[in-house]
Write a protein that holds these residues in place. Structure first.
Motif, PDB file in Angstrom:
ATOM      1  N   UNK A  54       0.859  -1.143  -0.033  1.00  0.00           N
ATOM      2  CA  UNK A  54       0.165  -0.077   0.133  1.00  0.00           C
ATOM      3  C   UNK A  54       0.941   1.287  -0.093  1.00  0.00           C
ATOM      4  N   UNK A  55       0.352   2.172  -0.626  1.00  0.00           N
ATOM      5  CA  UNK A  55       1.021   3.509  -0.632  1.00  0.00           C
ATOM      6  C   UNK A  55       0.126   4.837  -0.199  1.00  0.00           C
ATOM      7  N   UNK A  56       0.481   5.494   0.886  1.00  0.00           N
ATOM      8  CA  UNK A  56      -0.400   6.688   1.367  1.00  0.00           C
ATOM      9  C   UNK A  56      -0.260   7.939   0.626  1.00  0.00           C
ATOM     10  N   UNK A  57      -1.377   8.333   0.289  1.00  0.00           N
ATOM     11  CA  UNK A  57      -1.619   9.623  -0.729  1.00  0.00           C
ATOM     12  C   UNK A  57      -2.355  10.549   0.219  1.00  0.00           C
ATOM     13  N   UNK A  58      -1.890  11.820   0.172  1.00  0.00           N
ATOM     14  CA  UNK A  58      -2.465  12.883   1.143  1.00  0.00           C
ATOM     15  C   UNK A  58      -3.860  13.290   0.233  1.00  0.00           C
ATOM     16  N   UNK A  59      -5.003  13.346   1.045  1.00  0.00           N
ATOM     17  CA  UNK A  59      -6.397  14.019   0.555  1.00  0.00           C
ATOM     18  C   UNK A  59      -5.978  15.360  -0.079  1.00  0.00           C
ATOM     19  N   UNK A  60      -6.769  15.599  -1.400  1.00  0.00           N
ATOM     20  CA  UNK A  60      -7.676  15.101  -1.850  1.00  0.00           C
ATOM     21  C   UNK A  60      -7.205  13.812  -2.982  1.00  0.00           C
ATOM     22  N   UNK A 120      -4.010   4.251   0.031  1.00  0.00           N
ATOM     23  CA  UNK A 120      -4.441   4.732   1.570  1.00  0.00           C
ATOM     24  C   UNK A 120      -4.439   6.069   1.446  1.00  0.00           C
ATOM     25  N   UNK A 121      -5.528   6.693   2.050  1.00  0.00           N
ATOM     26  CA  UNK A 121      -5.620   8.216   2.498  1.00  0.00           C
ATOM     27  C   UNK A 121      -5.172   8.487   3.673  1.00  0.00           C
ATOM     28  N   UNK A 122      -4.084   9.152   3.537  1.00  0.00           N
ATOM     29  CA  UNK A 122      -3.249   9.593   4.881  1.00  0.00           C
ATOM     30  C   UNK A 122      -4.430  10.672   5.810  1.00  0.00           C
ATOM     31  N   UNK A 123      -3.893  10.355   6.991  1.00  0.00           N
ATOM     32  CA  UNK A 123      -4.553  11.089   8.012  1.00  0.00           C
ATOM     33  C   UNK A 123      -4.266  12.670   8.250  1.00  0.00           C
ATOM     34  N   UNK A 124      -3.021  12.837   7.854  1.00  0.00           N
ATOM     35  CA  UNK A 124      -2.237  14.149   8.087  1.00  0.00           C
ATOM     36  C   UNK A 124      -2.451  15.132   6.783  1.00  0.00           C
ATOM     37  N   UNK A 184     -10.728   1.635   7.336  1.00  0.00           N
ATOM     38  CA  UNK A 184      -9.829   2.400   8.457  1.00  0.00           C
ATOM     39  C   UNK A 184      -8.714   1.675   8.522  1.00  0.00           C
ATOM     40  N   UNK A 185      -7.368   2.218   8.224  1.00  0.00           N
ATOM     41  CA  UNK A 185      -6.362   1.598   8.571  1.00  0.00           C
ATOM     42  C   UNK A 185      -4.942   2.732   8.718  1.00  0.00           C
ATOM     43  N   UNK A 186      -4.166   2.447   9.476  1.00  0.00           N
ATOM     44  CA  UNK A 186      -2.777   3.313   9.728  1.00  0.00           C
ATOM     45  C   UNK A 186      -2.041   3.446   8.612  1.00  0.00           C
ATOM     46  N   UNK A 187      -1.594   4.215   8.062  1.00  0.00           N
ATOM     47  CA  UNK A 187      -0.511   4.266   6.957  1.00  0.00           C
ATOM     48  C   UNK A 187       0.869   4.551   7.328  1.00  0.00           C
ATOM     49  N   UNK A 188       1.840   4.688   6.473  1.00  0.00           N
ATOM     50  CA  UNK A 188       3.218   4.815   6.721  1.00  0.00           C
ATOM     51  C   UNK A 188       3.762   5.457   5.631  1.00  0.00           C
ATOM     52  N   UNK A 189       5.038   6.015   5.766  1.00  0.00           N
ATOM     53  CA  UNK A 189       5.892   6.314   4.688  1.00  0.00           C
ATOM     54  C   UNK A 189       6.256   5.558   3.840  1.00  0.00           C
TER      55      UNK A 189
END
Length: 169
Positions: free
Chosen positions: A3-9, A40-44, A141-146
């Motif tokens: 998985x890879x985290x992307x910032x919203x939007x 993955x949509x990041x929280x931050x 719902x899932x915790x992401x990472x770099x």
């Protein structure tokens, strides 16, 4: 599944099929190319400048209309309705990762204005084609990472199966 985290939007833009290339300063590991990855949509919101930056970004076109339409909130709704509809801290889709392109090799004349707006195609970067995007019916719902991180494939498939069961009732 990786998985890879992307910032919203941006994560939502991928999930609704509006953003077909993720741009990064780094080349993904070759072993992930051709594989299905989770988006993955990041929280931050740090990369977009926090909530103020997100409001400013969504207030511009083509972000506003594309997100309003893709999320089904209506183009005349206030920006806050769009922001409230953006999941954070969740897996929103999966996609096949295509072979990355050096941004210097991309003829920007052939890039749509929308795709250009949704990515950073400046020199020295990489564009990762995202194909066969499958949006999850409900964000998981899932915790992401770099960087790339692991998500058990069964978690995503179980989520899809639970959704099918709800629809069958």
């Amino acid at each position: 599944m990786k998985a890879i985290t992307l910032t919203q939007p941006f994560a939502t833009l991928v999930a609704i099929g509006a953003k077909r290339m993720e741009t990064r300063s780094w080349h993904p590991p070759d072993r992930f190319v051709g594989e299905r990855i989770a988006i993955h949509a990041g929280k931050g919101l740090g990369p977009v400048g926090g909530m103020r930056g997100l409001r400013r970004l969504i207030g511009r076109e083509p972000f506003h209309c594309t997100l309003a339409q893709g999320l089904g909130v209506g183009e005349m709704r206030p920006i806050i309705d769009i922001i409230d509809a953006l999941p954070r801290g969740a897996i929103v889709a999966t996609a096949m990762l295509g072979p990355p392109l050096h941004t210097a090799s991309i003829n920007l004349d052939y890039l749509s204005a929308q795709e250009d707006a949704f990515g950073d195609f400046t020199g020295g970067r990489f564009a990762w084609p995202l194909r066969d995007v499958l949006a999850l019916p409900k964000p998981l719902e899932w915790s992401g990472s770099q960087g790339f991180f692991n998500v058990p494939q069964s978690v995503i498939y179980d989520s899809l199966e639970k959704e099918r069961e709800l629809w069958a009732k």
